[in-house]
Write a protein that holds these residues in place. Sequence first.
Motif, short mmCIF file in Angstrom:
data_model
loop_
_atom_site.label_atom_id
_atom_site.label_comp_id
_atom_site.label_asym_id
_atom_site.label_seq_id
_atom_site.Cartn_x
_atom_site.Cartn_y
_atom_site.Cartn_z
N ARG A 118 21.08 -28.15 -12.08
CA ARG A 118 21.72 -26.84 -11.92
C ARG A 118 23.20 -27.08 -11.63
O ARG A 118 23.57 -28.02 -10.93
CB ARG A 118 21.14 -26.07 -10.74
N TYR A 119 24.02 -26.20 -12.16
CA TYR A 119 25.45 -26.27 -11.90
C TYR A 119 25.78 -25.24 -10.83
O TYR A 119 25.40 -24.08 -10.93
CB TYR A 119 26.26 -25.98 -13.17
N ASP A 120 26.49 -25.66 -9.80
CA ASP A 120 26.87 -24.78 -8.70
C ASP A 120 28.37 -24.95 -8.48
O ASP A 120 28.80 -25.73 -7.64
CB ASP A 120 26.08 -25.15 -7.44
N GLY A 121 29.16 -24.24 -9.28
CA GLY A 121 30.61 -24.36 -9.17
C GLY A 121 31.07 -25.75 -9.56
O GLY A 121 30.96 -26.16 -10.70
N GLU A 122 31.54 -26.48 -8.60
CA GLU A 122 32.05 -27.83 -8.84
C GLU A 122 31.00 -28.91 -8.61
O GLU A 122 31.30 -30.09 -8.70
CB GLU A 122 33.26 -28.11 -7.93
N ARG A 123 29.78 -28.50 -8.30
CA ARG A 123 28.74 -29.49 -8.01
C ARG A 123 27.60 -29.41 -9.02
O ARG A 123 27.27 -28.35 -9.52
CB ARG A 123 28.14 -29.26 -6.61
N LEU A 124 27.02 -30.57 -9.27
CA LEU A 124 25.81 -30.68 -10.07
C LEU A 124 24.69 -30.94 -9.07
O LEU A 124 24.75 -31.90 -8.29
CB LEU A 124 25.91 -31.84 -11.05
N LEU A 125 23.69 -30.08 -9.09
CA LEU A 125 22.56 -30.22 -8.18
C LEU A 125 21.35 -30.70 -8.97
O LEU A 125 21.03 -30.13 -10.01
CB LEU A 125 22.24 -28.88 -7.51
N PHE A 126 20.69 -31.72 -8.48
CA PHE A 126 19.50 -32.25 -9.12
C PHE A 126 18.32 -32.05 -8.19
O PHE A 126 18.35 -32.47 -7.03
CB PHE A 126 19.66 -33.73 -9.45
N TYR A 127 17.30 -31.38 -8.69
CA TYR A 127 16.07 -31.13 -7.94
C TYR A 127 14.97 -31.99 -8.54
O TYR A 127 14.60 -31.79 -9.70
CB TYR A 127 15.67 -29.65 -8.04
N LYS A 128 14.44 -32.91 -7.78
CA LYS A 128 13.33 -33.73 -8.25
C LYS A 128 12.08 -32.87 -8.34
O LYS A 128 11.82 -32.06 -7.45
CB LYS A 128 13.07 -34.90 -7.31
N LEU A 129 11.32 -33.04 -9.39
CA LEU A 129 10.10 -32.25 -9.53
C LEU A 129 9.03 -32.66 -8.52
O LEU A 129 8.21 -31.85 -8.13
CB LEU A 129 9.55 -32.36 -10.94
N ARG A 130 9.03 -33.89 -8.11
CA ARG A 130 8.03 -34.35 -7.14
C ARG A 130 8.62 -34.47 -5.75
O ARG A 130 8.56 -35.50 -5.10
CB ARG A 130 7.47 -35.70 -7.58
N SER A 131 9.20 -33.38 -5.30
CA SER A 131 9.79 -33.34 -3.97
C SER A 131 9.36 -32.05 -3.30
O SER A 131 9.16 -31.03 -3.96
CB SER A 131 11.31 -33.39 -4.08
N LEU A 132 9.22 -32.08 -2.00
CA LEU A 132 8.83 -30.88 -1.25
C LEU A 132 10.00 -30.28 -0.49
O LEU A 132 9.83 -29.35 0.28
CB LEU A 132 7.69 -31.21 -0.29
N SER A 133 11.19 -30.79 -0.70
CA SER A 133 12.38 -30.30 -0.02
C SER A 133 12.72 -28.89 -0.49
O SER A 133 12.53 -28.54 -1.66
CB SER A 133 13.55 -31.23 -0.31
N HIS A 145 18.31 -29.16 -2.73
CA HIS A 145 18.47 -30.13 -3.82
C HIS A 145 18.33 -31.54 -3.26
O HIS A 145 18.51 -31.78 -2.08
CB HIS A 145 19.84 -29.93 -4.48
N ASP A 146 18.02 -32.47 -4.16
CA ASP A 146 17.83 -33.86 -3.75
C ASP A 146 19.09 -34.70 -3.96
O ASP A 146 19.32 -35.66 -3.25
CB ASP A 146 16.66 -34.48 -4.53
N VAL A 147 19.90 -34.33 -4.95
CA VAL A 147 21.16 -35.03 -5.23
C VAL A 147 22.21 -33.97 -5.56
O VAL A 147 21.94 -33.03 -6.31
CB VAL A 147 21.01 -36.00 -6.42
N ALA A 148 23.40 -34.13 -5.01
CA ALA A 148 24.53 -33.25 -5.33
C ALA A 148 25.72 -34.13 -5.71
O ALA A 148 26.10 -35.02 -4.95
CB ALA A 148 24.89 -32.37 -4.14
N LEU A 149 26.27 -33.89 -6.89
CA LEU A 149 27.41 -34.65 -7.37
C LEU A 149 28.58 -33.72 -7.62
O LEU A 149 28.43 -32.69 -8.28
CB LEU A 149 27.05 -35.38 -8.67
N ASP A 150 29.74 -34.07 -7.10
CA ASP A 150 30.95 -33.26 -7.29
C ASP A 150 31.63 -33.72 -8.58
O ASP A 150 31.92 -34.91 -8.74
CB ASP A 150 31.89 -33.45 -6.11
N ARG A 151 31.89 -32.80 -9.47
CA ARG A 151 32.43 -33.19 -10.78
C ARG A 151 33.88 -33.64 -10.74
O ARG A 151 34.35 -34.30 -11.65
CB ARG A 151 32.26 -32.06 -11.79
N ARG A 152 34.62 -33.28 -9.70
CA ARG A 152 36.03 -33.64 -9.64
C ARG A 152 36.25 -35.14 -9.51
O ARG A 152 37.29 -35.63 -9.88
CB ARG A 152 36.72 -32.89 -8.51
#
Length: 151
Positions: free
Chosen positions: A50-65, A68-75
């Motif tokens: 998922r894109y959230d403004g300046e961040r890329l959020l990655f949601y693992k399918l096998r996670s109960l959180s 998001h599991d990983v957040a990367l800033d595109r800048r």
Amino acid sequence: MLIAVAFVAVVALCASGLWRFANVRNSGARAMMRRLPANGVHGWRHGVLRYDGERLLFYKLRSLSFSHDVALDRRGMQFEGFRDVTEGEREFMPDIGHVLRLSGPDGDFEFAADRRTEMGLVSWVESAPDARQERVDKRSLAARAQRDSGR
């Protein structure tokens, strides 16, 4: 008493899994991601981007959180290029032709997805504004610091 606590824990885990499945699975671009360095076919995780403004959020399918599991800033990210899928990877990624590599302050990552998702990710990273040209808005910076410290 112990049985009741165990029952509540199992119900909470099931509810968390159902919530995550319902809210994440169909709300982004399906992809696989792994953090580098990785050997062979190890480290790949199925998930949703998922894109959230300046961040890329990655949601693992096998996670109960619930987050998001990983957040990367595109800048700070750089697109490093494509590579072909290896024979070992082709066994669980039959429809994927390329793997793209990104690097940044959070480390190096590889992404595998369909052609549309792949091109969208590359475009999103490459269209990031140059950090030298950005003006610092002190109010938004303070709001971001408050938001990030609340996690």
